[in-house]
Write a protein that holds these residues in place. Structure first.
Motif, short mmCIF file in Angstrom:
data_model
loop_
_atom_site.label_atom_id
_atom_site.label_comp_id
_atom_site.label_asym_id
_atom_site.label_seq_id
_atom_site.Cartn_x
_atom_site.Cartn_y
_atom_site.Cartn_z
N PRO A 31 -0.15 -7.48 3.44
CA PRO A 31 -1.49 -7.62 2.87
C PRO A 31 -1.56 -7.03 1.46
N ARG A 32 -2.30 -7.68 0.60
CA ARG A 32 -2.39 -7.23 -0.79
C ARG A 32 -3.09 -5.88 -0.93
N ASN A 33 -3.86 -5.48 0.08
CA ASN A 33 -4.59 -4.21 -0.02
C ASN A 33 -3.81 -3.05 0.56
N LEU A 34 -2.53 -3.26 0.89
CA LEU A 34 -1.72 -2.19 1.48
C LEU A 34 -0.93 -1.49 0.38
N SER A 35 -1.30 -0.24 0.12
CA SER A 35 -0.58 0.60 -0.83
C SER A 35 -0.82 2.04 -0.45
N PRO A 36 0.10 2.94 -0.81
CA PRO A 36 -0.10 4.36 -0.46
C PRO A 36 -1.42 4.92 -0.98
N GLN A 37 -1.86 4.43 -2.15
CA GLN A 37 -3.09 4.95 -2.73
C GLN A 37 -4.34 4.49 -1.98
N SER A 38 -4.21 3.38 -1.25
CA SER A 38 -5.39 2.82 -0.57
C SER A 38 -5.62 3.42 0.81
N LEU A 39 -4.67 4.22 1.29
CA LEU A 39 -4.75 4.72 2.67
C LEU A 39 -5.25 6.15 2.71
N PRO A 40 -6.03 6.50 3.75
CA PRO A 40 -6.47 7.89 3.91
C PRO A 40 -5.29 8.77 4.32
N PRO A 41 -5.37 10.07 4.09
CA PRO A 41 -4.27 10.97 4.49
C PRO A 41 -4.17 11.07 6.00
N HIS A 42 -2.99 11.43 6.47
CA HIS A 42 -2.83 11.69 7.90
C HIS A 42 -3.46 13.04 8.25
N PHE A 100 -2.02 -17.99 4.25
CA PHE A 100 -0.86 -17.44 4.95
C PHE A 100 0.30 -17.27 3.97
N LYS A 101 0.58 -18.28 3.18
CA LYS A 101 1.67 -18.22 2.22
C LYS A 101 1.46 -17.09 1.22
N ALA A 102 0.21 -16.81 0.89
CA ALA A 102 -0.08 -15.78 -0.12
C ALA A 102 0.30 -14.39 0.36
N LEU A 103 0.47 -14.19 1.65
CA LEU A 103 0.85 -12.88 2.18
C LEU A 103 2.35 -12.62 2.09
N ALA A 104 3.13 -13.68 1.87
CA ALA A 104 4.58 -13.51 1.83
C ALA A 104 4.98 -12.66 0.63
#
Length: 332
Positions: A7-18, A326-330
């Motif tokens: 997914p395009r929105n998956l990055s370390p900066q986008s995620l909350p801390p553990h 779907f192709k855009a996620l590759a």
């Protein structure tokens, strides 16, 4: 050959801390006639009450929407007398409203009143069968099917039983249950999790080591591309004619029924996988695409801009067809 979807929105900066003291844990159990599992990052001390809360959420969905449990709200509505009005729980009405919208947008390829046809073909709780119903049985069942017969009062909190209407949420309830678990974990302060109910999946965040929740998409045949997905902010639902069917006189009758004709679908589509932020939508849309003719289904998914993977039978083998989303996620 491998395919990796991110997914395009998956990055370390986008995620909350553990969470402090959080580690990877697995919960599992049974519900809705199948199994469920949750992978999550949380302190070990939280596991007991989190597991109990997950089971309670699933038990609530079963108590309201199961077409197998005779005391469920759905079964009691199905058995009610003609002309009676029924106040139903908010969750039930949320699913019903969504189901009605999918029925409308698909011109009846999805229909939550398909229960009589499901029973006639032996795919419901009434009885199993190994031969197709007669034309008269199909016509009798079709006469009781029709999402247009659904009547809500002005406040939208009561539903009329016009007589013989038989709801079946089996093509949407599991996805809704996954979404309910996602909401429950959010309320509980759990930000990193992977939820699965009967093969329907939804994920958010990542593992403690920073790796995504990698999941493998179902494959009808080993010759097809092996596809893995980093499941963050997305759900996965797959519908296929290879899962449940019976054979009679050399012909296979799959459980994917077309509410408009009353018959199982006979086109070349073997399976379809839908990716969508909400699992209820993925679940329902996979059913819609499984009923529509393959070209019509691809056009529908492309027009509504959601990711779908189609696997079609061709010349004794299988070919796949992908939507632009779907192709855009590759990954490049």
């Amino acid at each position: 050959m491998n395919r990796v979807l991110v997914p395009r929105n998956l990055s370390p900066q986008s995620l909350p801390p553990h969470p402090d003291g959080g580690s990877l844990h697995a919960l599992k159990g049974r519900s809705m006639g199948t199994t469920w599992s949750v992978l999550l990052v949380a302190p070990a001390d939280d596991l007991r009450w989190l597991g109990a809360g997950v089971q309670q959420e699933l038990d609530r969905v079963v108590a309201q929407m199961s077409h197998w449990e005779p005391d469920s709200d759905l079964c009691r509505y199905n058995a009610a007398t003609a002309g009676s009005w029924h106040a139903l729980p908010a969750e039930f009405m949320e699913v019903l409203e969504a189901a009605r919208e999918y029925a409308q947008v698909s011109a009846g390829a999805f229909d939550p009143t398909i229960g009589p046809l499901v029973d006639a073909w032996g795919f419901g709780p009434v009885s199993q069968r190994d031969n197709p119903p007669s034309a008269a049985e199909i016509d009798a069942a079709r006469a009781r099917v029709g999402w247009q017969r659904l009547q809500l009062d002005d406040a939208g909190k009561r539903l009329l039983q016009p007589g013989g209407l038989q709801l079946d949420f089996s093509s949407i309830a599991k996805g809704y249950a996954v979404d309910q678990l996602a909401r429950y974990l959010g309320r509980a302060g759990v930000d990193h999790w992977l939820v699965e109910v009967g093969g329907e999946l939804r994920g958010q965040g990542c593992k403690p080591d920073g790796q995504p929740w990698w999941v493998e998409l179902e494959r009808v045949d080993e010759s097809l591309t092996h596809t893995v997905l980093a499941l963050h902010g997305l759900s996965v639902a797959t519908s296929g004619d290879y899962r449940r069917y019976f054979e009679h006189e050399g012909r296979r009758y799959a459980h994917t029924l077309d509410p408009r004709s009353g018959w199982p679908v006979t086109h070349a589509l073997a399976s379809v996988t839908v990716l969508h932020p909400e699992c209820m939508a993925a679940d329902a849309l996979a059913t819609v695409l499984g009923v529509l003719e393959p070209d019509e289904a691809h056009d529908f998914a492309t027009r509504h801009d959601f990711a779908a993977q189609f696997v079609l039978r061709s010349g004794g083998g299988f070919v796949e067809r992908l939507t632009p989303a779907f192709k855009a996620l590759a990954s490049d």
